[in-house]
Scaffold this active site. Structure first.
Site, PDB file in Angstrom:
ATOM      1  N   ARG A  40       0.826  -1.207   0.000  1.00  0.00           N
ATOM      2  CA  ARG A  40       0.000   0.000   0.000  1.00  0.00           C
ATOM      3  C   ARG A  40       0.861   1.259   0.000  1.00  0.00           C
ATOM      4  O   ARG A  40       0.572   2.221  -0.728  1.00  0.00           O
ATOM      5  CB  ARG A  40      -0.932  -0.013   1.213  1.00  0.00           C
ATOM      6  CG  ARG A  40      -1.830   1.213   1.328  1.00  0.00           C
ATOM      7  CD  ARG A  40      -2.940   0.976   2.331  1.00  0.00           C
ATOM      8  NE  ARG A  40      -3.954   0.108   1.773  1.00  0.00           N
ATOM      9  CZ  ARG A  40      -5.147   0.533   1.347  1.00  0.00           C
ATOM     10  NH1 ARG A  40      -5.451   1.796   1.408  1.00  0.00           N
ATOM     11  NH2 ARG A  40      -6.029  -0.317   0.854  1.00  0.00           N
ATOM     12  N   SER A 129     -10.402   7.329  13.256  1.00  0.00           N
ATOM     13  CA  SER A 129     -11.254   6.195  12.922  1.00  0.00           C
ATOM     14  C   SER A 129     -12.615   6.342  13.589  1.00  0.00           C
ATOM     15  O   SER A 129     -12.739   6.985  14.643  1.00  0.00           O
ATOM     16  CB  SER A 129     -10.607   4.885  13.394  1.00  0.00           C
ATOM     17  OG  SER A 129      -9.322   4.716  12.867  1.00  0.00           O
ATOM     18  N   GLN A 266     -32.644  10.150  -2.935  1.00  0.00           N
ATOM     19  CA  GLN A 266     -32.642   9.457  -4.219  1.00  0.00           C
ATOM     20  C   GLN A 266     -32.846   7.962  -3.974  1.00  0.00           C
ATOM     21  O   GLN A 266     -31.992   7.292  -3.405  1.00  0.00           O
ATOM     22  CB  GLN A 266     -31.321   9.698  -4.948  1.00  0.00           C
ATOM     23  CG  GLN A 266     -31.132   8.881  -6.208  1.00  0.00           C
ATOM     24  CD  GLN A 266     -32.124   9.254  -7.308  1.00  0.00           C
ATOM     25  OE1 GLN A 266     -32.506  10.409  -7.455  1.00  0.00           O
ATOM     26  NE2 GLN A 266     -32.549   8.255  -8.069  1.00  0.00           N
ATOM     27  N   CYS A 275     -19.161   2.683   5.931  1.00  0.00           N
ATOM     28  CA  CYS A 275     -19.560   3.362   7.172  1.00  0.00           C
ATOM     29  C   CYS A 275     -20.991   3.113   7.609  1.00  0.00           C
ATOM     30  O   CYS A 275     -21.238   2.811   8.773  1.00  0.00           O
ATOM     31  CB  CYS A 275     -19.335   4.872   7.024  1.00  0.00           C
ATOM     32  SG  CYS A 275     -17.595   5.344   6.954  1.00  0.00           S
TER      33      CYS A 275
END
Length: 561
Positions: A40, A129, A266, A275
C-alpha cells in the site's frame, strides 16, 4: 510554531486523502502517513494510488516528498511527531461477543500500544477512525498503563465526515470540523493545537469543539441519520411501485420543504460503503448494552429496510426474466457502491450478483474503476458463496461496456456512473462550453453544477430529470443504448437500480425497462418493432451455453441515448 510534525497511522480511505489535503494547506507542517503494508505504501509513492478519488492524484503530486511522506517506518514517524492521527480500520466483529454488530477495535488498540512503546516524549493522540462511544477512554487506559517517565498523552476525537467520490472537495470545504477532548486545561490546550492546524484553511466558526463522548457519538449519529433518509425513501419506493406514484416526484415534493431538504432522497437499490451499515450496527450494539432495546430496534430497522430493498430488486430481475435466470447471461453495469470511487465495501452489487449466481445466471461485469481482482475477491468471499470455483466460472469481467453487454439477456445498473446516464443532448451542451477535458481530476474553479453548488442543471431529455452532479465534460464518453440494444438477446431488458436512465427513450429503442420507485408501462409498439426488424434475434434458450459472451448480431446506429 504550534505543531511542526504530524504522523498518521493508517494509509487507507481516511488517512491518505485527509493527510494529503492537510499537507497541501499546511506547507509548514511535515506530515508522514505510515502503514505496515509495504504494498500500500508503495502504491501511495507511485503514479497509481491505491484508491480512486477525483482530485486526489493532483494533490498528492503537489505535496509528496515535499511535506507529505508515505512510509513503513512507523517507529521513526511516531517518535518525531507531536500529533498522531489513528486512522485504521474498525470493522464489524466477525467473532465472539458482539459478533455481527460491535466494532472490532483490535487495530485501534494495536496503535495505542505501539504509540506507548515507541514514544519518547509527550503526544497528542487523535482518533480519526470511527469508534464507539468512550473508545478514547480505552485508549487512554492503554497509554497510561504503559507510559514512560516524563511522557504524557492527550486524547482527542476528530471524526471524519467524508463522502467517497467527493472526499477532496469535502476536505477542502467541510461543512464543519468536529474536535472533542477532555474538559480540563490540558485537554483544552490540546484541542487548541489541533484547531490551529485546521485554521490554516478552515474558518474558526466552522470548527466545533465538544467533549470527547459527544464527538464520538456525533459521528455515529450523522451516518445513522443519512442512512435513515435513504431507507425512508426506499421504503416509499415500494409504495410507489404498488400505487403508480413516482418516487422521484415524491422526493422532490418532500425535499422542497425547508425543514427536510432534498439531499439523500434518491431512491436506489440500497446504500453501501464502509460506514453506514457498520456504524448503525455499532449503534444498535451500544443501545442494547445500555439496556435500550426500543432504540436498538428502531435503528436496526434502517438496516433491515436496506436489505429488503436489495432483495426486492434482485427478485424483480428474476420475475421479469420469466422467473428463471438459469444459464442466462446478465450484464452488471457498475460494481462500486457509488460513483467516483473504486470502493466495493458493502456495495449493493454484491447482493444482486449473489442472488443471480445462486439462481444459475452467468454474469458479465463492467465497472470503470474497480479492479477485476477486487470484484472476484468480493464475489468469492466465504460470506458470499460456498463455491468460489463456480463463481469464477460464471463471472466474466470486462474493460469495455459494449463487450460486457453483447449477447446478454438483461442489463442491470448497480452504480450511478455518469457514463451510463449522460445523453447525447448533454454531450452537445457540454461540448459548447470551455472545460478542461484532459484532466479528469481537475477540481479547482468548479463549474456551477458541481456537487458544492446549490444550482444543479437538469437535462431536458432525460425523463426523470436526474441532476448531473459531475461536470458533463468530465465523462465525454456516454453509452450508445441503440448500439447496446442491437447487440443483446431479445427481448432485451434493462433494470435501472439507480433510477438514472432515460426510461421512455430506452423503451422507444425497444428495451423492456424496470426501475426503482416507478411503475413503467411497456409500450405496445415494442413488440411490433421486434416483429418488423429482421435483425432482431429470437429468444431460444439453446443459444446460451453458459460459457462466455455470445456472438453479437452487429452494432446498431451511432446515435447516443
Amino acid at each position: 510554531m504550534v505543531i511542526s510534525k504530524i504522523c498518521c497511522i493508517g494509509a487507507g480511505y481516511v488517512g491518505g486523502p485527509t493527510c494529503s489535503v492537510m499537507a497541501l494547506k499546511c506547507p509548514d507542517i511535515q506530515i508522514t502517513v505510515v502503514d505496515r503494508s509495504t504494498e500500500r505504501i508503495a502504491q501511495w509513492n507511485s503514479d497509481k494510488l491505491p484508491i480512486y478519488e477525483p482530485g486526489l492524484d493532483e494533490v498528492v503530486r503537489q505535496c509528496r516528498n515535499r511535506n507529505l511522506f508515505f512510509s513503513t517506518d512507523i517507529e521513526k514517524a511516531i517518535q518525531e511527531a507531536e500529533l498522531i492521527f489513528i486512522s485504521v480500520n474498525t470493522p464489524t466483529k466477525t467473532y465472539g461477543n458482539g459478533r455481527g454488530r460491535a466494532a472490532d477495535l483490535k487495530y485501534v488498540e494495536g496503535c495505542a500500544r505501539m504509540i506507548a512503546e515507541m514514544s519518547q516524549n509527550s503526544k497528542i493522540v487523535v482518533e480519526k477512525s470511527t469508534v464507539p462511544v468512550r473508545a478514547a477512554e480505552s485508549i487512554m487506559h492503554i497509554l497510561k498503563a504503559n507510559h514512560k517517565p516524563g511522557v504524557k498523552y492527550d486524547i482527542l476525537s476528530n471524526p471524519e465526515f467524508l463522502a467517497e467520490g467527493t472526499a477532496v472537495e469535502d476536505l477542502l470545504k467541510p461543512d464543519r470540523v468536529l474536535i472533542g477532548g477532555e474538559q480540563t486545561p490540558e485537554g483544552q490546550a490540546a484541542i487548541e493545537k489541533l484547531c490551529w492546524v485546521y485554521e490554516h484553511w478552515i474558518p474558526k466558526k466552522n470548527i466545533i469543539t465538544t467533549n470527547t463522548w459527544s464527538s464520538e457519538l456525533s459521528k455515529l449519529a450523522a451516518n445513522a441519520f443519512l442512512a435513515q433518509r435513504i431507507s425512508s425513501i426506499n421504503s416509499l419506493s415500494a409504495v410507489c411501485e404498488a400505487t403508480g406514484a413516482d418516487v422521484s416526484e415524491v422526493a422532490r415534493a418532500v425535499g422542497l420543504d425547508s425543514r427536510i431538504g432534498p439531499k439523500f432522497l434518491q431512491a436506489s437499490v440500497g446504500f453501501g460503503g464502509s460506514c453506514f451499515q457498520k456504524d448503525i450496527l455499532n449503534l444498535v450494539y451500544i443501545c442494547e448494552g445500555l439496556n435500550l432495546p426500543e432504540v436498538a430496534a428502531y435503528w436496526q430497522q434502517v438496516i433491515d429496510m436496506n436489505d429488503y430493498q436489495k432483495t426486492r430488486f434482485s427478485q424483480k430481475i428474476i420475475e421479469c426474466l420469466f422467473n428463471t435466470v438459469t444459464d442466462k447471461r446478465i450484464s452488471i453495469l457498475g460494481f462500486a457502491f457509488k460513483k467516483n470511487t473504486g470502493d466495493t465495501r458493502e456495495t449493493p452489487a454484491i447482493a444482486v450478483c449473489r442472488t443471480l449466481l445462486d439462481e444459475g445466471a452467468q454474469l458479465n461485469i463492467y465497472d470503470p474503476k474497480v479492479e477485476p481482482e477486487q470484484i472476484l475477491a468480493d464475489l468469492t468471499h466465504p460470506k458470499v458463496t460456498e463455491s468460489p470455483e463456480h463463481v469464477k466460472r460464471a463471472v466474466q469481467i470486462f474493460a469495455d461496456p459494449y463487450d460486457a453487454v453483447r449477447g446478454t439477456h438483461a442489463l442491470v445498473v448497480c452504480t450511478e456512473w455518469d457514463e451510463f446516464v449522460v445523453c447525447h443532448h448533454c454531450r452537445r451542451h457540454a461540448a459548447s462550453k470551455p472545460t478542461d477535458h484532459h484532466n479528469p481530476n481537475h477540481h479547482h474553479n468548479l463549474p456551477p453544477h458541481h456537487p458544492s453548488s446549490n444550482h444543479e442543471p437538469r437535462c431536458p431529455v432525460v425523463s426523470n430529470s436526474v441532476p448531473f452532479a459531475v461536470p458533463f465534460a468530465f465523462f465525454p464518453q456516454s453509452l450508445n443504448y441503440e448500439r447496446i440494444y442491437a447487440s443483446m438477446m431479445k427481448p432485451a431488458y434493462i433494470f435501472d437500480g439507480r433510477k438514472i436512465l432515460p426510461h421512455e427513450r430506452l423503451q422507444k429503442i425497444g428495451f423492456h425497462v424496470q426501475t426503482i420507485g416507478k411503475r413503467l408501462l411497456q409500450q405496445s409498439h415494442q413488440q411490433q418493432q421486434q416483429q418488423q426488424d429482421p435483425s432482431v434475434r429470437p429468444y431460444p434458450s439453446h443459444q446460451t451455453n453458459g460459457h462466455g459472451p455470445l456472438p453479437a448480431n452487429g452494432d446498431g446506429p451511432s446515435a447516443q441515448a
